[in-house]
Structures are given as structure tokens and as C-alpha cells.
Design an enzyme around this catalytic site. Structure first.
Site, mmCIF file in Angstrom:
data_model
loop_
_atom_site.group_PDB
_atom_site.id
_atom_site.type_symbol
_atom_site.label_atom_id
_atom_site.label_comp_id
_atom_site.label_asym_id
_atom_site.label_seq_id
_atom_site.Cartn_x
_atom_site.Cartn_y
_atom_site.Cartn_z
ATOM 1 N N ARG A 154 -81.435 -44.188 -5.083
ATOM 2 C CA ARG A 154 -80.339 -44.212 -6.038
ATOM 3 C C ARG A 154 -80.928 -44.107 -7.438
ATOM 4 O O ARG A 154 -82.071 -44.507 -7.673
ATOM 5 C CB ARG A 154 -79.544 -45.512 -5.928
ATOM 6 N N LYS A 178 -78.751 -52.234 -3.971
ATOM 7 C CA LYS A 178 -77.478 -52.899 -4.263
ATOM 8 C C LYS A 178 -77.510 -54.339 -3.761
ATOM 9 O O LYS A 178 -78.079 -54.634 -2.714
ATOM 10 C CB LYS A 178 -76.318 -52.139 -3.600
ATOM 11 N N HIS A 247 -77.522 -38.071 -8.064
ATOM 12 C CA HIS A 247 -76.849 -38.388 -6.811
ATOM 13 C C HIS A 247 -76.875 -37.208 -5.853
ATOM 14 O O HIS A 247 -76.943 -37.374 -4.636
ATOM 15 C CB HIS A 247 -75.406 -38.817 -7.074
ATOM 16 N N ARG A 250 -80.129 -37.312 -4.003
ATOM 17 C CA ARG A 250 -80.087 -38.333 -2.942
ATOM 18 C C ARG A 250 -79.254 -37.836 -1.771
ATOM 19 O O ARG A 250 -79.621 -38.007 -0.610
ATOM 20 C CB ARG A 250 -79.507 -39.624 -3.515
ATOM 21 N N HIS A 273 -78.349 -48.472 3.205
ATOM 22 C CA HIS A 273 -76.938 -48.749 3.493
ATOM 23 C C HIS A 273 -76.834 -49.963 4.412
ATOM 24 O O HIS A 273 -77.508 -50.032 5.436
ATOM 25 C CB HIS A 273 -76.280 -47.554 4.184
ATOM 26 N N TYR A 282 -71.477 -40.573 4.131
ATOM 27 C CA TYR A 282 -72.330 -40.026 3.074
ATOM 28 C C TYR A 282 -72.915 -38.684 3.457
ATOM 29 O O TYR A 282 -73.101 -37.804 2.640
ATOM 30 C CB TYR A 282 -73.459 -41.031 2.817
#
Length: 307
Positions: A154, A178, A247, A250, A273, A282
Site C-alpha cells: 500500500r 492497516k 494503488h 498494487r 488482507h 480486489y
């Protein structure tokens, strides 16, 4: 007057609601027409299914109305609008004492799918990364792009990497993703080569106390906006037809990894994830690729030669 195509038990409350919207709510004519169209469509469907009045409608009927919209190809936003008009109508019936509860309150519209950026194909990635300039900032930019595509990072993850977090010998990066969750990500090949080249010239910009792996020409940790701007400029400079963003790199990593390996779990871990469903959304393998993988792998999928 009530609409003759509907039973009175459905049509008359609708007419009272339309009058209420006009005289008491003061809504625009456009909004009133939208309410009328949505509610009449749903009422017609209920009538064809034998429903005589709104008191018969429960949450199951409401879910069926939403499902009908999905089958007809309605967008999630349009179904949400349809359910919103129904909730407002039932609130009106409750206000008038004709219903005791709103059966549409607990029924949610399908989630809008976030549009994913189109990934770059492998030829486009190769074209983008053919940056062989000796300028230190060009070396930095290629190292960033190689690392984002090579490790599927990311943007925030790449920016937050410190020099001590990356090991070019073992090919490992310590990443804070995250939710402040830490994971180790492998990288190799061109990504390793260009990170090493950047480390050799980094001191030309980085202040002595700066910990960040990637810094701006001012010597501080590079910003999100700066990375986005530089990658967009490289896309134009390398004559790519599509816009380049962090992005998108990625996303391209995820797509190409899944197409090559078909290992959804591994790609999930590489991307960081928490849920595999996120990885499935995704990435976007086309059905033909999945069908070929199935035909090759499933023991019962092979046809006999003499068939």
C-alpha cells in the site's frame, strides 16, 4: 383517484401518501415523480403476487422486492433509492395509524462495489519501469515503483518504511499495515537491485537524523501526494496510455500474482488482507482463466479421449 390497475388496499394509501408529499412535505416535483414511479412499480409486483393491502407486506416481501431489482440489473444505488422510498411510505402509514411497524427498516440494499482501478498489464509495467536515468530522484522513483509492484505494498506502507525495516540481503521488509498490524513481505529481483541503488545515493538528500527509506529532495520522509504526483508523471513520460497510480501498481501485483500462481491464500497474506473475501474482490481473474485452472486441476473434469 386510485389507480385502477392496483387493488384499493394498495392504491388508495399510495394516493394519500402522494398528496402528503405534495401538500405537507413540499418535495420537488422531480422527487415526487421518483417516489411515485418506485412505489407504483413495487405495488404492481406485489399485486401480481396476490398481495391485496400494505398490511400484508412483511420483511420477506420487502427483501423480494429488492431481489427483483437485482435480477433486473438495477444498480445498488437504485435499489437503495427504491427501499428508501418504501421506508418513507411505511413511516407515513405508521404516522396515520395504519401500520404498527416498518417492515422495510431492517432490509438493507446490496453494498455498492467500489470500482477498482484497471491494472496495468505486464507489458505496460515493463514499459513503465524502463527508467535508466542516473539522476538520484529518478533512481528513487524507480526504486519506489519496483518495490510497490514487486511487493504489493500500500502507498502508506511504503512511505512508512524506515531504512532499518528493509533487509536487501534476506529480501525481507517489515511493514506496518492497516490497524497497525505488522507483517513481513518478501521482495527480490529488480526491486532489490533498485533499492540498493537508491541506498547508495540516499545520503545526498536524507538528513542525518531521518529514518525514512524514501525521502523527498528536502531530505524528509516523502509524502503521499509527492509519490502520487511522481508516478503519474512517470506514466506520462514513459508514454503509457493509462494513468499510473500507486494503488494501480498494487492492484497489478495482486492480479499478476494470482494469474500466475492461482494461490489465493498466499496473495491474501502478501497483500495483508485480514479476510480472503477482500482479496477475491480486489483481484479480477476472468472466468476463462478460472475455467482453464479447473479443467486442468479437477480430477473429474477431464474428458475421456474416446468421448
Amino acid at each position: 383517484m386510485s389507480n385502477p390497475t392496483l387493488p384499493d388496499g394498495l392504491a388508495q394509501p399510495l394516493e394519500r401518501f402522494y398528496q402528503y408529499l405534495h401538500s405537507e412535505k413540499g418535495l420537488s416535483l422531480h422527487t415526487q415523480r421518483n417516489y411515485r414511479q418506485q412505489l407504483h412499480t413495487m405495488a404492481e409486483h406485489l399485486a401480481t403476487m396476490g398481495v391485496k393491502n400494505w398490511q400484508q407486506v412483511d420483511a420477506g416481501w420487502v427483501r423480494q422486492l429488492a431481489s427483483k431489482g437485482m435480477r433486473e440489473g438495477m444498480k445498488a444505488s437504485s435499489i437503495a433509492t427504491r427501499l428508501s422510498s418504501l421506508r418513507s411510505f411505511f413511516d407515513f402509514l405508521i404516522l396515520r395509524g395504519e401500520l404498527s411497524a416498518n417492515p422495510a427498516k431492517g432490509v438493507s440494499a446490496p453494498r455498492k462495489q467500489r470500482p477498482l482501478p484497471k491494472n496495468l498489464d505486464i507489458d505496460e509495467v515493463t514499459q513503465l519501469l524502463e527508467v535508466n536515468e542516473d539522476d538520484p530522484l529518478a533512481i528513487r522513483d524507480r526504486a519506489m515503483m519496483e518495490l510497490m509492484y514487486g511487493a504489493g505494498l500500500r502507498l502508506a506502507e511504503m512511505i512508512s518504511i524506515n531504512v532499518k525495516d528493509i533487509n536487501t540481503f534476506s529480501g525481507e521488509i517489515r511493514v506496518i499495515g492497516k490497524g497497525d498490524k505488522e507483517r513481513k513481505v518478501p521482495f527480490a529481483g529488480k526491486a532489490t537491485e533498485w533499492v540498493k541503488k537508491w541506498l547508495k545515493v540516499r545520503s545526498q538528500f536524507a538528513k542525518s537524523e531521518e529514518k525514512a527509506l524514501f525521502v523527498s529532495k528536502l531530505g524528509q520522509r516523502i509524502s503521499h501526494r509527492n509519490v502520487q504526483k511522481r508516478m503519474s508523471e512517470w506514466g506520462q513520460k514513459q508514454s503509457l496510455a493509462s494513468h499510473v497510480s500507486p494503488h494501480k501498481l498494487r492492484h497489478s501485483f495482486a492480479t499478476h500474482m494470482l494469474e500466475s500462481s492461482s494461490n489465493l491464500r498466499a496473495v491474501q497474506e502478501l497483500l495483508g488482507h485480514e479476510n480472503i473475501s477482500t482479496t477475491q474482490i480486489y483481484t479480477h481473474l476472468d472466468f476463462q482463466h478460472l475455467a482453464q485452472a479447473y479443467d486442468q486441476a479437477h480430477p473429474r473434469a477431464h474428458k475421456k479421449k474416446d468421448d
